[in-house]
Design an enzyme around this catalytic site. Sequence first.
Site, PDB file in Angstrom:
ATOM      1  N   GLU A 161      -6.661  -0.480  -6.391  1.00 38.12           N
ATOM      2  CA  GLU A 161      -5.717   0.395  -7.098  1.00 38.12           C
ATOM      3  C   GLU A 161      -4.746  -0.508  -7.866  1.00 38.12           C
ATOM      4  OE1 GLU A 161      -4.848   4.667  -4.908  1.00 38.12           O
ATOM      5  OE2 GLU A 161      -3.864   2.883  -4.109  1.00 38.12           O
ATOM      6  N   HIS A 171      -3.383  -3.118  -5.268  1.00 33.37           N
ATOM      7  CA  HIS A 171      -3.569  -2.627  -3.894  1.00 33.37           C
ATOM      8  C   HIS A 171      -5.033  -2.770  -3.495  1.00 33.37           C
ATOM      9  CE1 HIS A 171      -3.713   1.037  -0.983  1.00 33.37           C
ATOM     10  NE2 HIS A 171      -3.642  -0.099  -0.327  1.00 33.37           N
ATOM     11  N   SER A 227       0.837  -1.215   0.000  1.00 31.67           N
ATOM     12  CA  SER A 227       0.000   0.000   0.000  1.00 31.67           C
ATOM     13  C   SER A 227       0.865   1.256   0.000  1.00 31.67           C
ATOM     14  CB  SER A 227      -0.878  -0.002   1.244  1.00 31.67           C
ATOM     15  OG  SER A 227      -0.053  -0.087   2.381  1.00 31.67           O
ATOM     16  N   ASN A 282      -3.757   6.666  -0.669  1.00 26.49           N
ATOM     17  CA  ASN A 282      -3.028   6.908   0.587  1.00 26.49           C
ATOM     18  C   ASN A 282      -2.195   8.180   0.525  1.00 26.49           C
ATOM     19  OD1 ASN A 282      -4.169   4.755   1.802  1.00 26.49           O
ATOM     20  ND2 ASN A 282      -2.442   3.364   1.518  1.00 26.49           N
TER      21      ASN A 282
END
Length: 714
Positions: free
Chosen positions: A446, A434, A414, A484
């Site tokens: 992702e 991800h 991640s 993120n």
Amino acid sequence: MNNFVKVSRHDGVAVITIDNPPVNALSPGLPEAIGAAIDEMNADPAVKAAVVIGAGRTFVAGADIKEFGKMTSGATPRRSLLPFLLRIEDSRKPVVMAIHGAAFGGGLELAMAGHYRVASPTAQVGQPEVKLGIIPGAAGTQRLPRLVGVAKAVEMCAEGKPVSAPDAAALGLIDRVIDGDLLTGAVAFAREIADMPAPKARERMGKLGTLVENAAILAAAHDAARKKQRGMKAPLAAIEAVEAAITMPFEEGCQAEQKLFTECLFSDQSKALIHIFFGERELAKIPDVPKETPVIPVNRVAVVGSGTMGGGIAMVFANAGIPVLLKDVDEAALDLGMEKIRKNYASSVQRGRFKQAFVDERLRLITPALSYDAFSDVDIVVEAVFEGMALKKSVFADLDRACKPGAILASNTSTLNIEIAGATSRPEAVIGTHFFSPANVMRLLEIVRGKKSSKEVIATCMQLSKRLGKIGVLVGNCRGFVGNRMFGPYRREAQFLVEEGADVEAVDKALVEFGNAMGPLATGDLAGLDVGWRIRKEYRHLEKPGIRQPFAEDRLCELGRYGQKTMKGWYRYDENRRANVDPEVTALVRKWSAEAEIPQRQISAEEIVDRCIYALVNEGARILEERFALRAVDIDIIYLNGYGFPAYRGGPMWHADTVGLPKVYQRICEFHHQHRELWAPAPLLKRLAESGKTFAEFDREQSAAGLLERVNSA
Ligand code: T1G
């Protein structure tokens, strides 16, 4: 008759075929063409009945959603489908609607204007309009309760979920499910009923009941809508419209529906949800990976690491019917991993999400493994081991040796750079996949493009995401990728706000009232505050000197307050994992802020929202400019499906467009003035704000000018 409709004769039955690819949407001219064909049929003495059927893969997917923007901008007048549907319902000769694929929205409303409905067993019917922030606008809220009763009609219109043909037949909405060739069956059915009366849905009152009889149903529907679709207006409007069917004659009920429909159509919520509808259909359009790019068949997969993420990912593959090997280092770890999977499935059965038989079948598809021996014939491996570069590189080196040529090596990292590929002899087969926790629940995936990830590998993963029931978004390879990377500044601001005097619960409350599923601090407690703490410690050397960094969460972690997993973090948790405000945390943060000489002040909910949400927008604009995301809408879809951002606001980038970029930019400049470098406005945001443009226009211009380049894989 225009090209939208073709009419053929089958021994006294007129077959009216709707042909408006790809999904027979009721585009301008199509309703008129169907109406004309019905008139012609009524005028033809040789014809006793009509069958209306769709060409291609579906019946009718509803009104043409592409027309809504033109209507709300005033470019085209609003067109009502009501008169056209009455024309069908009042047809002198019976009309049979033959449904395959989907009869959604205006498609089901068309079908209900017919006198009979037949369908293939795999067909689906539904009123999904609330997912677009609107309600049925062609008498669906008036005819449906007459055909299926108020309870089911309210559920279908307020929740928007489709109903299968067999279930619709059980409800009395479909008159016959046709096995075998639909057209043949429909024509035969039409002959059977040709001399029978043509029942009009609008005249069927038997299932409506009174307001008193339906009071509990309507009240429960309101409660459910407020809870499950918090903040959304359309579900409540849909319930109100169905209620009108109980209390008003058909025509007045339709007028009440029209009024509610128009209010919804011109709402920001609807514009946001339509933005997402078309955005989801753009995701698969990758400039340098054309749709005819060959994909690698995926029939067997493997997952390395049976922890929370690895176990969830194995379930995702098994749920899609794909056999999966699940490897871990030792028996104990593997047993624990398999136990968690069994527990997860057991609670899904308990909650009625899955049947036991389905679960038994899925569990049979998951094979625990302690070695790479059986990896030689898997098509893709997803590595989900501990988040450390050295460990991941050694796993990839092992996989490179164990897997067959052409197998895809994917990492669920991640945060780490996909340069993991350097540990293999096949960097073109390495990519990031991800997943979001819990992987078997969260829809977002992702897909991280590495420098050498091949087009076949990208195309395969994009297609595989659909097969897994996920929303796959292609992103570039930067720290934290898209989701993120933006979440960092968002949570940074949440911590700063507490350090400057805001209460923990006030920060979370402001964002929850904004529409987020959960506040930023409670989210940290859920994910585990120690996850971010370990990563911050690993990257401490990259922090710029003199730049303010939040300290509160690190200090809480030093005290062992990791969140839910330690029953205390920002909040204190009871045995049912319910969060309780913890005065000890407020006292600790006040003490730490005093030591750091951070002045305390009253902070408004408005400032809390602006600082957190605009931190997302500003970082999103940087990501767009640096090409780590293809489109602003891709970022929006990531936030809706991975971070609980309210769908009816359309995502952070669309929300900024709705507020107005000049206003957002000006606010960010204020924060820049107060908080210096961390709030330096993104150049793209500045440019768009000063040129009066939006992120949506930026997307359109980029794709129109063929400027949509490959995502940056750094
Ligand atoms: N209008 C215009 N375009 C549509 C469309 C529609 N209703 N539905 C799909 N498309 C386009 C889509 O953008 C894509 O285009 C292509 O068709 C294939 O779609 C009066 C007011 C039917 C289940 O909400 O749920 O009726 O990207 O990739 O996966 O009361 O499409 O190829 O250029 O989704 O096979 C209510 C919306 C409208 C249904 C097929 N109807 N559509 O799924 O294909 S409001 C809906 C779907 C209404 C009335 C009210 C799905 C599908 P492109 P796709 P799919």
